[in-house]
Design an enzyme around this catalytic site. Structure first.
Site, PDB file in Angstrom:
ATOM      1  N   ASP A 271       7.633  -0.532 -30.877  1.00 26.64           N
ATOM      2  CA  ASP A 271       8.047  -1.496 -29.704  1.00 26.64           C
ATOM      3  C   ASP A 271       7.739  -0.502 -28.493  1.00 26.64           C
ATOM      4  O   ASP A 271       7.462  -0.842 -27.392  1.00 26.64           O
ATOM      5  CB  ASP A 271       9.420  -1.799 -29.394  1.00 26.64           C
TER       6      ASP A 271
ATOM      7  N   GLU B  81      26.636 -16.295 -60.435  1.00 24.85           N
ATOM      8  CA  GLU B  81      27.038 -17.370 -61.316  1.00 24.85           C
ATOM      9  C   GLU B  81      26.630 -16.986 -62.634  1.00 24.85           C
ATOM     10  O   GLU B  81      27.496 -16.856 -63.702  1.00 24.85           O
ATOM     11  CB  GLU B  81      26.477 -18.775 -60.872  1.00 24.85           C
TER      12      GLU B  81
ATOM     13  N   ARG C 193      19.365 -31.582 -60.713  1.00 21.54           N
ATOM     14  CA  ARG C 193      20.239 -32.039 -59.369  1.00 21.54           C
ATOM     15  C   ARG C 193      19.099 -32.131 -58.379  1.00 21.54           C
ATOM     16  O   ARG C 193      19.408 -33.240 -57.647  1.00 21.54           O
ATOM     17  CB  ARG C 193      21.045 -30.680 -58.764  1.00 21.54           C
TER      18      ARG C 193
ATOM     19  N   GLU D 113      28.648 -26.837 -50.394  1.00 22.59           N
ATOM     20  CA  GLU D 113      27.518 -26.835 -50.516  1.00 22.59           C
ATOM     21  C   GLU D 113      26.659 -28.000 -49.672  1.00 22.59           C
ATOM     22  O   GLU D 113      25.734 -27.824 -48.908  1.00 22.59           O
ATOM     23  CB  GLU D 113      26.861 -27.170 -51.702  1.00 22.59           C
TER      24      GLU D 113
HETATM   25  C1  LIG Z   1      17.134  -1.143 -39.120  1.00 22.82           C
HETATM   26  C2  LIG Z   1      15.850  -0.448 -38.203  1.00 22.82           C
HETATM   27  C3  LIG Z   1      15.329  -1.213 -37.251  1.00 22.82           C
HETATM   28  C4  LIG Z   1      14.263  -0.715 -36.584  1.00 22.82           C
HETATM   29  N1  LIG Z   1      13.852  -1.516 -35.643  1.00 22.82           N
HETATM   30  C5  LIG Z   1      12.824  -0.982 -34.644  1.00 22.82           C
HETATM   31  C6  LIG Z   1      12.260  -1.902 -33.721  1.00 22.82           C
HETATM   32  O1  LIG Z   1      12.815  -2.961 -33.679  1.00 22.82           O
HETATM   33  N2  LIG Z   1      11.350  -1.230 -33.028  1.00 22.82           N
HETATM   34  C7  LIG Z   1      10.713  -0.117 -33.147  1.00 22.82           C
HETATM   35  O2  LIG Z   1       9.835   0.249 -32.839  1.00 22.82           O
HETATM   36  N3  LIG Z   1      11.350   0.764 -34.247  1.00 22.82           N
HETATM   37  C8  LIG Z   1      12.169   0.323 -35.044  1.00 22.82           C
HETATM   38  N4  LIG Z   1      12.754   1.154 -35.672  1.00 22.82           N
HETATM   39  C9  LIG Z   1      12.214   2.650 -36.236  1.00 22.82           C
HETATM   40  C10 LIG Z   1      13.122   3.490 -35.657  1.00 22.82           C
HETATM   41  O3  LIG Z   1      14.531   3.176 -35.223  1.00 22.82           O
HETATM   42  C11 LIG Z   1      12.493   4.111 -34.447  1.00 22.82           C
HETATM   43  O4  LIG Z   1      11.434   4.649 -34.898  1.00 22.82           O
HETATM   44  C12 LIG Z   1      13.448   5.291 -33.751  1.00 22.82           C
HETATM   45  O5  LIG Z   1      12.973   5.255 -32.441  1.00 22.82           O
HETATM   46  C13 LIG Z   1      13.440   6.496 -34.445  1.00 22.82           C
HETATM   47  O6  LIG Z   1      14.534   7.420 -33.798  1.00 22.82           O
HETATM   48  P1  LIG Z   1      15.080   8.568 -34.361  1.00 22.82           P
HETATM   49  O7  LIG Z   1      15.783   9.269 -33.498  1.00 22.82           O
HETATM   50  O8  LIG Z   1      16.297   7.783 -35.160  1.00 22.82           O
HETATM   51  O9  LIG Z   1      14.266   9.300 -35.196  1.00 22.82           O
HETATM   52  P2  LIG Z   1      14.422  10.191 -36.748  1.00 22.82           P
HETATM   53  O10 LIG Z   1      14.593   9.324 -37.741  1.00 22.82           O
HETATM   54  O11 LIG Z   1      15.662  11.134 -36.256  1.00 22.82           O
HETATM   55  O12 LIG Z   1      13.024  10.980 -36.562  1.00 22.82           O
HETATM   56  C14 LIG Z   1      11.927  10.291 -36.664  1.00 22.82           C
HETATM   57  C15 LIG Z   1      10.693  11.110 -36.965  1.00 22.82           C
HETATM   58  O13 LIG Z   1      10.531  11.775 -35.336  1.00 22.82           O
HETATM   59  C16 LIG Z   1      10.754  13.309 -35.657  1.00 22.82           C
HETATM   60  N5  LIG Z   1      11.454  13.582 -34.378  1.00 22.82           N
HETATM   61  C17 LIG Z   1      12.586  13.299 -33.767  1.00 22.82           C
HETATM   62  N6  LIG Z   1      12.738  14.051 -32.803  1.00 22.82           N
HETATM   63  C18 LIG Z   1      11.860  14.966 -32.297  1.00 22.82           C
HETATM   64  C19 LIG Z   1      11.390  15.782 -31.356  1.00 22.82           C
HETATM   65  N7  LIG Z   1      12.090  15.982 -30.395  1.00 22.82           N
HETATM   66  N8  LIG Z   1      10.032  16.462 -31.431  1.00 22.82           N
HETATM   67  C20 LIG Z   1       9.261  16.172 -32.602  1.00 22.82           C
HETATM   68  N9  LIG Z   1       9.781  15.337 -33.643  1.00 22.82           N
HETATM   69  C21 LIG Z   1      10.918  14.502 -33.662  1.00 22.82           C
HETATM   70  C22 LIG Z   1      11.439  13.496 -36.807  1.00 22.82           C
HETATM   71  O14 LIG Z   1      11.259  14.608 -37.263  1.00 22.82           O
HETATM   72  C23 LIG Z   1      11.026  12.324 -37.865  1.00 22.82           C
HETATM   73  O15 LIG Z   1       9.554  12.727 -38.302  1.00 22.82           O
HETATM   74  C24 LIG Z   1      13.804   0.541 -36.864  1.00 22.82           C
HETATM   75  C25 LIG Z   1      14.313   1.473 -37.632  1.00 22.82           C
HETATM   76  C26 LIG Z   1      15.381   0.760 -38.374  1.00 22.82           C
HETATM   77  C27 LIG Z   1      16.081   1.678 -39.469  1.00 22.82           C
END
Ligand SMILES: Cc1cc2nc3c(=O)[nH]c(=O)nc-3n(C[C@H](O)[C@H](O)[C@H](O)COP(=O)(O)OP(=O)(O)OC[C@H]3O[C@@H](n4cnc5c(N)ncnc54)[C@H](O)[C@@H]3O)c2cc1C
Ligand code: FES
Ligand code: FES
Length: 1434
Positions: free
Chosen positions: A458, A895, A973, A1365
């Site tokens: 996004d 079930e 059913r 239900e």
């Molecule tokens: C339930 C769920 C819903 C989600 N919904 C969306 C959504 O609606 N829209 C969307 O776009 N994404 C979504 N995502 C994807 C995800 O959440 C995003 O991509 C998020 O921004 C990842 O950020 P993070 O910090 O958790 O990354 P991490 O999981 O910690 O890292 C992701 C990657 O980035 C690298 N990284 C982190 N920081 C750095 C840095 N400073 N420099 C270089 N590399 C780095 C890591 O090594 C890894 O490869 C979703 C994920 C989940 C699990």
């Protein structure tokens, strides 16, 4: 500190070697120090595979935090991290996070608060108490997570420095604090009501939507005690002491014993004296009453404090792990860069929302994980506040790992200051609001999003369109720029050099005098917490003449990488924006930019292409408006947004008695809210317990060869069980026909079929072992869909049909020949995943002494569990005790499909003579446990020109999957509900059960009934439109009348209330007036349409074609202290059965409800119990309980006579005991009257199929965005005939929950397979159930009352009706209202073909039915033989 693992072995990965010197010099700490619920924790070198959830659940007494999905999609694991706010110094920050993803190392220096830290049953937190009292917890598995999300919100709403507490209804509902939490039971409404009490009770606010800048802001005294609990807007009764039962769990002190009552109206005329609002909302129904409840006041100053020691926390460098995996926590950017330069392969971890999903679901293994989220230099973000700073602001610089929530809030305040210049940050805020759930946004980062390089990210399109630059740094060479437009190289690959890290992102802000507009759009299956189908960000800059000077149209979801529409860019350059030809040029160029193949990866080619055009169409108009270039249709610009929800329950029960008929909260509600309720995986670890993990087929149909040896390597599995562990006969099972293998034998017939099970000392080891097993497949042809099954004549033997009228002795064609018109069609309805929050689980404990077994199972069916464990172990049933305390939801999915896991564990337990446990992962559960049956009907209906229905002929097919399970009964059913409420004199219906290679479909709330009634309403719609009469008139005209007969020849008796329900609901919801208003709205709105639909439901109660199941047993034991122990065969899955049964027993025995106790359901206490299903739990077990109570009452009658009606049970029981009276009784009941035999068409001898019919009406109004297919439900009204409710609160909850589940079935929940037959929708990420913001904005529930003559024919317990239900089908009112809206749109577009709208009416189906010019431009035509990427199987 020494290197975290002591002896270095040859297996030590090279990566560790490179880092060793630095670790030994700088990372000398291997302990994690933090606080948990006020207690200091020091974890020495913990297991590096642990997430935060693994740690929490390993702690004694901390099982309240649940595992629901393991992928951040359900919120069951939500905990709160309390820390000092780095921006607002001195203020505490409370961050809800998903413990299932959050890295354990991130908790260092923070205060971890879990559900146990809030309160206990003895002393609950106000949140816990209010959700319990307001019936916001049914199965309770989601509850702790929801409480924690609300807790974070409430605590963040209080500022201890100023003593202010700021909260509005919009904060609760519209700001996304609950968008990361799912509940499958309640329909969310009572949870929202409970949250809003904090405004009503504690803030004296109003429950209306308040603009953000007008939030109530009330000063609370330091001790909070002076908060005046009086206000005009608080319903009167909520403030005063209760004068009647407060309905507390377990009973109220005001529950005075009174004489027993029976089920007749005359005997139960005691009227409710409840006074005040349960759901403190505006009353919209004249008959609404309010309940009186008293709550613990909320006093912010009594909350858990921030541990003072943590105020002095200093970030330290940490390293821990073992020879396979290391975790490193650097404190500075320098340290991080040093690490990266030593070993570029180390894995950086920010919020872990991507990394942990990769570890868990893609089996990624990272030898060295480096936690970067707490490095200050990576989380800096400067937000100018003064006018001068804002005026000179040229770019917005965001720290790489700034949490997205902080970014979201910063964007909000920046946009307020920057105005139109800040449209880019407003676009960021908008996308962030609908980005994942709050828990993810609290931890995830921009850098994580960029590096993941997801093609449907996004944020990346925004950064691309904005011309943003990523700043990266490596140890040598300093900081360097990476423009976003060259960052994404290919699918999930970027240009970031391996030895560097992202430090910040620079986003340009245009100058004041520049005419630039920036907007972003996203369409997903669900509005909240869903990955986009298409996501886009657009920026256009116009010159002084209004010509396009620069434009960037960036899309996600249209290619393997985030893409700029290059054709459109060059085509639009230099054109005058405010000229409709420019719009046309843009649309045409875009359709060339995204000329997708029909079979494109991910599917939905036409929808995705159409969305790219629709977004641009909206953007063009928005630009015109933003730059005031001309007049535009406002309604085209507005996206669908919902408001704060309202609604009522009528809360009036003229049939209330002393205990029965009262709104007693679920008896486990407080336990569930405090995390004390024990589910299967919360049962304490047994001595020498093993953990099992299933090995599942990865193919839909194949010959297999299995090599177990890799799984038995050191550190992995201790053993395994498979087909060779059982004889051929023992290996066969099935509820109705034994046609399924516990363990596959040489051939698999479905993706997800069980091949075997490995077991190990821990869950993590077992799961790793299961992944190591080598299975070789030799693929065989696959049948997936009903059409394919028909073509291949792949059916299970079934052969049942229904005949009525001329079809009994002759041919239905005789009836058709007399009809004025004949209509025919095909109706399809897809399957539905149960998505109970607790997956299937079991624990088998073998008894060494006698060879018996204690089988704990999350099952609706103790009898079958016992029977099949007995079969596979060779022990007689009397040595097998099948037990269930409660389930975290079931809905039919437990079930029969709960049986194999218990049986397989028993095989292993017998082999090893050790306890074995397993709780399936969400994807395993979805692959193995089957779903609601997808159904297809090919029908013909004959009618007269005046609308009288004459004949129905139908072939109905269900997709049973690879084994029979209960598919025949589901089809039965289905056939018996395809009439819904309509008299059709001549009927011939044939049911067919298709054998395919999908998982084995099974029972699901409604059991074929909702699908059948959907078919009925589909043909009613076709007939009405064909005859050009209103479908509402057609329905009313053809409703059954008393004395009519159903297609299974059961007379409609005098308890037929559908006509009365129709009349009352129509009047109460002003149906006619609203239809007029909707017509007017549709006339004046081209791109938004409204629609309304009112549907009836008639649902037959009893196990329809399994007569033997319509029996139940119960036992009631009175102890000499007057307490009563109750057992029955019904299981508790959240539906409140235990509570209702206790009410029945308390009423019948004339004792307070809190003297009744039910511990669990066991096959030792209640032999041969029928599964708790078919909405008959209360009917069957209630009568059995009553029978036992009747026996005891008869024995105790002399003592009541002697001691008088005011005596206590203690006195009575004590005296009876000394007279040697038996104080234990076994009750039994079998349902009379029923006994239908298929094939008997002799009206005089046919016995009823159903004991009675639960009836109801649902009316929904919707608004549909024609550009995107997005919709919202504006209002729903439901009126149900549930007889005399045993517990209205529970029944309201069943109705709301069933409706929302039905809403999901008919609009959102789409199960999909790959062409090869793999289940694609395997978790909350791909399969969307309704969330908090999908429920009707106004949601009104009422019961049928004022029934003339009462329910004369009803002979059920306390004259109540099953409500579990029946209301589910009413969710279809949303689909038909959407269809109504579409018909109006199609008329505008000159489309006159009949619209056959299959279920579910997803945003894709809706958009593709609009029939507009944009859709035509977006349509992708399949090439010869080209198939969709994904398959639906109805
Ligand atoms: C339930 C769920 C819903 C989600 N919904 C969306 C959504 O609606 N829209 C969307 O776009 N994404 C979504 N995502 C994807 C995800 O959440 C995003 O991509 C998020 O921004 C990842 O950020 P993070 O910090 O958790 O990354 P991490 O999981 O910690 O890292 C992701 C990657 O980035 C690298 N990284 C982190 N920081 C750095 C840095 N400073 N420099 C270089 N590399 C780095 C890591 O090594 C890894 O490869 C979703 C994920 C989940 C699990
Ligand atoms: S278990 Fe963590 S979000 Fe579902
Ligand atoms: S109560 Fe929410 S999932 Fe059951």
């Amino acid at each position: 500190m020494a290197f975290p693992f002591t002896a270095r072995r040859p297996t030590v990965p090279i990566a560790f070697e490179k880092l060793q010197a630095m670790i030994e010099s700088e990372f000398t700490e291997s302990a994690l120090r933090f606080y948990m619920n006020g207690t200091k924790i020091e974890l020495q070198n913990p297991n590096p595979e642990w997430t935060l959830l693994d740690f929490i659940r390993s702690q004694h007494g901390a099982k309240g935090t649940k595992l629901g999905c393991g992928e951040g999609g359900c919120g069951a694991c939500t905990v709160v991290l309390q820390s000092m706010d780095s921006i607002y110094k001195g203020k505490l920050k409370h961050m809800a996070v998903n413990a299932c993803l959050y890295p354990l190392v991130g908790v260092v220096g923070k205060h971890l608060i879990t559900i146990e830290g809030l309160g206990s049953v003895e002393s609950p937190h106000p949140l816990q108490e209010r959700i319990a009292k307001l019936h916001g917890s049914q199965c309770g598995f989601c509850t702790p997570g929801i409480v924690m999300s609300l807790y974070a919100m409430i605590r963040n709403s209080y500022n201890p420095l100023s003593g202010t507490f700021t909260l509005s209804a919009s904060d609760i509902e519209l700001e996304g604090h609950l968008d990361g939490n799912l509940c499958r039971c309640t329909g969310y409404k009572p949870i929202l009501s409970a949250a809003k009490t904090f405004i009503l009770e504690d803030l004296r606010g109003k429950l209306i939507e308040i603009p953000a800048d007008e939030k109530i802001d009330i000063t609370v005294n330091k001790d909070g005690k002076d908060v005046p609990y009086t206000s005009e807007v608080i319903p009167k009764g909520m403030l005063s002491k209760p004068t009647v039962s407060c309905g507390r769990p377990g009973g109220c002190c005001r529950d005075k014993p009174q004489p027993s009552s029976s089920c007749s109206l005359e005997d139960s005329s005691e009227t409710s004296s409840l006074e005040s609002s349960e759901a403190p909302e505006e009353a919209s129904s004249a008959s609404s009453q309010t309940l009186k409840l008293e709550f613990i006041p909320y006093i912010p100053s009594t909350e858990l404090i921030f541990p003072p020691a943590l105020s002095k926390f200093e970030n330290t460098s940490i390293c821990y792990g073992n020879s396979k995996r290391l975790w490193i926590r650097p404190t500075t950017l320098k340290q991080l860069l040093d690490l990266k330069s030593l070993d570029p392969t180390i894995k950086l971890v920010g919020g872990a929302s991507e990394v942990q999903v990769e570890v868990r679901f893609k089996n990624s293994q990272f030898a060295v994980s480096v936690y970067v989220a707490e490095i200050e230099e990576l989380a800096e973000m400067s937000v100018p506040t003064s006018d001068v700073q804002l005026a000179s602001m040229k770019e917005f610089i965001v720290g790489a790992n700034t949490p997205l929530t902080e970014l979201e809030y910063a964007c909000k305040s920046l946009y307020a200051g920057l105005g139109r210049r800040g449209l880019v940050v407003e676009a960021m805020r908008k996308q962030l609001r609908y980005f994942a759930g709050r828990q993810i946004r609290n931890t995830a980062s921009l850098a994580g999003n960029l590096v993941t390089a997801s093609p449907i990210s996004d944020m990346s399109p925004i950064l691309l369109a904005a011309g943003a630059t990523i700043m990266a740094r490596r140890k040598d060479g300093g900081e360097f720029p990476l423009p976003v437009n060259s960052f994404f190289v290919s699918y999930r690959k970027t240009s970031l050099p391996p030895d560097s890290v992202i430090t910040k992102i620079r986003i340009p802000i245009p100058a004041e005098d520049i005419q630039e507009v920036f907007k972003a759009y996203k369409q997903a299956k669900r509005k909240d917490d869903d990955i986009a189908i298409v996501t886009a960000a657009f920026r256009v800059r116009l010159d002084e003449e209004g010509n396009v000077e620069d434009i960037c149209l960036a899309y996600g979801g249209m290619a393997p990488v985030i893409t700029e529409a290059k054709n459109a860019k060059s085509a639009l350059h230099g054109l005058k924006w405010y000229d409709s030809r420019t719009l046309d040029v843009g649309l045409k160029a875009l359709s060339e930019d995204f000329n997708l193949n029909f079979g494109v990866s991910g599917g939905m080619a036409t929808y995705r292409r159409t969305l790219t055009l629709s977004f641009f169409f909206r953007f063009w108009h928005e630009v015109v408006k933003e730059l005031q270039l001309g007049e535009v249709d406002e309604n085209l610009i507005q996206e669908i947004h919902r408001g704060v929800s309202t609604g009522t329950r009528d809360n009036r029960n003229p049939y209330e008695q002393r205990v029965v008929g009262k709104q007693v909260p679920h008896m486990s509600a407080l336990k569930q809210n405090t995390g004390e309720a024990e589910y299967l995986d919360d049962i304490p670890h047994q001595h020498r317990e093993l953990y099992g993990a299933l090995v599942l087929s990865a193919r839909a149909h194949a010959k297999i060869e299995v090599d177990w040896s890799p799984a038995l390597a050191p550190g992995l599995a201790l053993g395994y069980v498979d087909r060779n562990s059982l004889s051929k006969e023992q290996n066969m099972w099935g509820s109705v026909r034994k046609d399924e293998h516990f363990f596959a034998e040489d051939e698999v017939f479905s993706h997800g079929q069980t091949i075997g099970m490995v077991y190990a000392e821990t869950a993590l080891q077992a799961q790793a072992s299961a992944r190591a097993v080598k299975v070789t497949y030799q693929d065989l042809p696959v049948i997936l869909t009903i059409d394919e099954a028909i073509q291949a004549s792949s059916f299970y033997q079934h052969g049942r049909m229904l005949r009525k009228g001329v079809a009994i002795d002759g041919s239905i064609e005789d009836a058709f020949s007399k009809c004025d018109r004949i209509f025919e069609g095909t109706t399809r309805i897809g399957g539905q995943e149960h998505f109970y929050l607790e997956t299937n689980a079991a624990l088998v404990v073998p008894h060494i002494e006698d060879g018996g077994m204690e089988v704990w199972s999350s099952t609706q069916n103790t009898m079958e569990t016992q029977e099949f464990v007995s079969q596979v172990t060779g022990m007689p049933s009397n040595r097998i005790n099948a037990r269930v305390k409660r389930m975290g939801g079931a809905f039919g999915g437990k079930e029969s499909r709960s049986v194999p896991i218990a049986a397989i564990l028993a095989v292993a337990a017998k082999k090893e003579k050790r306890p074995v446990r397993c709780m399936l992962n969400r994807d395993e559960d979805m692959m193995t446990s089957g779903q609601r049956h997808p159904i297809q009907a090919r029908w013909r209906v004959g009618a007269m020109n005046n609308g009288t229905l004459v004949a129905l002929d139908a072939d109905i097919y269900n997709n049973a999957g690879y084994s029979y399970d209960m598919s025949g009964a589901v089809m039965d059913r289905c056939c018996t509900h395809v009439d819904n409420c309509y008299e059709i004199p001549n009927v011939h219906i044939r049911g067919h059960v298709c054998k395919t290679n999908t998982h084995s479909n099974t029972a699901f709330r409604g059991f074929g009934g909702p699908q059948a009634m959907f078919i009925a309403e589909s043909y009613m719609t076709a007939v009405a439109e064909g005859l050009n009469i209103s479908v509402d008139d057609l329905r009313i005209k053809n409703l059954y009348k008393e004395g009519d007969c159903t297609p299974f020849l059961q007379p409609i008796d005098v308890d037929w209330h559908i006509p009365q329900l129709f009349k009352e609901t129509k009047a109460q919801c002003s149906f006619d007036q609203r239809k007029v208003a909707i017509d007017a709205f549709n006339k004046s709105n081209k791109w938004k349409k409204r629609g309304i639909a009112m549907l009836p439901v008639k649902f037959g109660l009893s196990f329809a074609t399994a007569l033997h199941l319509n029996q139940a047993g119960a036992s009631v034991k009175i102890f000499t202290d007057g307490s009563v122990l109750l057992h029955h065969g019904g299981t508790e899955m959240g539906q409140g059965l235990y509570t209702k049964m206790c009410q029945v027993a308390a009423q019948e025995l004339n004792v307070p409800i809190d003297s009744i106790f039910t511990q669990d359901t066991t096959s030792y206490h209640t032999a041969n119990a029928s599964p708790t299903a078919a909405s008959s739990g209360s009917d069957l077990n209630g009568m059995a309980v009553k029978d036992a109570c009747d026996q005891l009452n008869e024995r105790l009658a002399p003592y009541w006579a002697k001691f008088g009606p005011d005596a206590t049970m203690k006195t009575i029981a004590h005296a009876a005991y000394f007279d040697r009276v038996n104080l234990a009784a076994s009750g039994f009941w079998k349902m009379p009257k029923i006994g239908y035999v298929w094939g008997n068409y002799e009206v005089s001898t046919v016995k009823p199929m159903y004991y009675y019919f639960t009836q109801g009406i649902g009316c929904s109004e919707v608004e549909l965005d024609l550009l995107t297919g997005d919709h919202t439900v504006l209002r729903t009204d439901i009126k149900m005939d549930v007889g005399r409710s045993i517990n209205p609160a529970i029944d309201y909850g069943q109705i709301e929950g069933a409706f929302v589940q039905g809403q999901g079935l008919f609009t959102m929940e789409e199960t999909l397979w790959t062409q090869k037959g793999e289940l694609f929708t395997r978790g909350p990420g791909t399969y969307k159930i309704p969330g908090f913001s999908d429920i009707p904005q106004e949601f009104n529930i009422s019961f049928l009352q004022n029934v003339e003559g009462g329910w004369k024919h009803l002979r059920s317990i306390q004259s109540s009706k099953g409500a579990g239900e029946p209301p589910l089908f009413l969710g279809a009112s949303v689909l038909f209202a959407l269809r109504d809206a579409l018909v109006s749109a199609r008329k505008d577009n000159g489309v006159t073909d009949y619209l056959s709208l299959d279920s579910p009416a997803t945003s894709e189906r809706l958009r593709l039915a609009v029939g507009d010019e944009i859709l035509k431009m977006g349509t992708v035509v399949p090439r010869e033989g080209e198939k969709n990427f994904l398959v639906t199987v109805a």
